[in-house]
Design a protein around this motif. Structure first.
Motif, PDB file in Angstrom:
ATOM      1  N   VAL A  66       0.838  -1.196   0.000  1.00  0.00           N
ATOM      2  CA  VAL A  66       0.000   0.000   0.000  1.00  0.00           C
ATOM      3  C   VAL A  66       0.878   1.252   0.000  1.00  0.00           C
ATOM      4  O   VAL A  66       2.035   1.226   0.415  1.00  0.00           O
ATOM      5  N   THR A  67       0.319   2.324  -0.488  1.00  0.00           N
ATOM      6  CA  THR A  67       0.941   3.642  -0.413  1.00  0.00           C
ATOM      7  C   THR A  67      -0.172   4.669  -0.529  1.00  0.00           C
ATOM      8  O   THR A  67      -1.356   4.313  -0.602  1.00  0.00           O
ATOM      9  N   SER A  68       0.181   5.933  -0.538  1.00  0.00           N
ATOM     10  CA  SER A  68      -0.810   7.001  -0.573  1.00  0.00           C
ATOM     11  C   SER A  68      -0.551   7.913  -1.771  1.00  0.00           C
ATOM     12  O   SER A  68       0.593   8.093  -2.189  1.00  0.00           O
ATOM     13  N   VAL A  69      -1.624   8.490  -2.283  1.00  0.00           N
ATOM     14  CA  VAL A  69      -1.475   9.455  -3.370  1.00  0.00           C
ATOM     15  C   VAL A  69      -0.625  10.643  -2.921  1.00  0.00           C
ATOM     16  O   VAL A  69       0.108  11.242  -3.724  1.00  0.00           O
ATOM     17  N   TRP A  70      -0.705  10.976  -1.622  1.00  0.00           N
ATOM     18  CA  TRP A  70       0.118  12.078  -1.117  1.00  0.00           C
ATOM     19  C   TRP A  70       1.601  11.791  -1.309  1.00  0.00           C
ATOM     20  O   TRP A  70       2.412  12.722  -1.388  1.00  0.00           O
ATOM     21  N   ALA A  71       1.959  10.511  -1.353  1.00  0.00           N
ATOM     22  CA  ALA A  71       3.373  10.142  -1.501  1.00  0.00           C
ATOM     23  C   ALA A  71       3.950  10.655  -2.819  1.00  0.00           C
ATOM     24  O   ALA A  71       5.166  10.842  -2.940  1.00  0.00           O
ATOM     25  N   LEU A  72       3.092  10.875  -3.818  1.00  0.00           N
ATOM     26  CA  LEU A  72       3.589  11.409  -5.088  1.00  0.00           C
ATOM     27  C   LEU A  72       4.277  12.750  -4.874  1.00  0.00           C
ATOM     28  O   LEU A  72       5.392  12.982  -5.362  1.00  0.00           O
ATOM     29  N   LEU A  73       3.627  13.636  -4.118  1.00  0.00           N
ATOM     30  CA  LEU A  73       4.208  14.947  -3.842  1.00  0.00           C
ATOM     31  C   LEU A  73       5.404  14.842  -2.897  1.00  0.00           C
ATOM     32  O   LEU A  73       6.409  15.533  -3.065  1.00  0.00           O
TER      33      LEU A  73
END
Length: 313
Positions: free
Chosen positions: A46-53
């Motif tokens: 799992v990861t988060s879309v926030w991780a993109l930034l």
């Protein structure tokens, strides 16, 4: 007028490379952690879309630090400074996201945590990750060039004095991590109900997306001068369905298939479903226009060499 030389990637393009590699690393890490805890052969991470930034901006900052320090400090010293920067950035972004109720991580269960936002137990992981980031990602990203004039014709020799096209394995890897990226965004948009925007992907999908993307690249090269875009994308979609069915059937034999469409009305064996037809079609269109065509235009320059007399790695 001569053919223009390939140009270095823009800062935004390199930011994007660091962002999706952060996604990739986090999914692989959480999948390995989950497997160690539950022995689940689906290898779900799992990861988060926030991780993109977060990963993109941190990677760009570490790139600037690498360019500043590469001729002054040794590799291990640079790695220590990278790790300190990672901790500072993780704390700052985590604190900001927590204020919005959107922080996707919490280290409160670790003994040496600070405010649940950072923890010393991850120090060696961050150090190893920072060193791998420099040696494998930052150095390679700085060598990449975009040839606006043409795409790679497989088997054609490189022009003398020009950067080399990416190898088939490198392009396979590009398609694999973009598959990861797309699946994470899709699952975060569809399944997550809060502001953490968490998405999931399987480590096994690396092989599925990479192999399917490489097959679609071959198909694109064969069809680009014969059929229009919509026709090519329809054929791409059929290939995606066929590959998903075959890969899913094989993985199911080992109890490792990470998807199940049995809850959909128009599914076949729970491995494919017609309800996703439009998603696959749009995905195939974006894959061709944004990923495959650019991967074929990317060239790899010679690596940077340390000035003579320097002993730093």
């Amino acid at each position: 007028m001569g053919r223009p030389a390939p140009q270095p990637l823009s800062p935004l393009s390199r930011w994007y490379i660091y962002a999706i590699h952060g996604y990739f690393a986090e999914v692989m890490f959480t999948a390995a952690w989950s497997f160690a805890a539950s022995r689940d052969w689906r290898f779900q991470g799992v990861t988060s879309v926030w991780a993109l930034l977060i990963y993109g901006t941190c990677g760009s900052a570490l790139e600037g630090l690498y360019l500043l320090l590469r001729g002054r400090l040794g590799l291990l010293s640079r790695g220590v400074l990278y790790t300190l920067c990672i901790y500072l950035w993780e704390f700052a972004t985590g604190y900001a996201l927590r204020r919005l109720g959107a922080c996707p991580w919490d280290y409160s269960g670790f003994r040496f945590n600070f405010m649940g936002l950072v923890t010393l137990e991850y120090c060696l992981f961050w150090l190893a990750g920072a060193l791998l980031l420099e040696r494998l990602v930052i150095r390679s990203a700085l060598r990449l060039r975009l040839d606006e004039a043409s795409e790679l014709f497989p088997g054609s020799p490189a022009m003398p004095g020009t950067a080399e096209p990416l190898s088939p394995l490198a392009r396979w890897y590009i398609y694999a991590i973009h598959g990861y990226f797309s699946e994470i965004l899709f699952t975060a948009a569809v399944t997550d109900q809060d502001w953490t925007f968490q998405g999931a992907a399987s480590a096994i999908a690396l092989f599925s997306y990479g192999t399917c993307g490489f097959a679609l690249e071959r198909l694109y090269l064969q069809l680009r001068d014969r059929y229009c875009l919509l026709t090519r994308c329809a054929l791409h979609t059929l290939c995606i369905y066929l590959w998903q069915l075959c890969a899913g059937a094989l993985l199911r034999c080992f109890g490792a298939c990470p998807w199940d469409y049995s809850g959909f009305r128009f599914n076949f064996m729970g491995l494919v479903t017609l309800e996703y037809c439009l998603f696959w079609f749009v995905g195939a269109l974006l894959l061709e226009r944004l990923v495959i065509r650019n991967a074929l235009r990317i060239r790899l320059e010679e690596p940077w060499e340390e000035p003579k007399g320097r002993r730093f790695p």
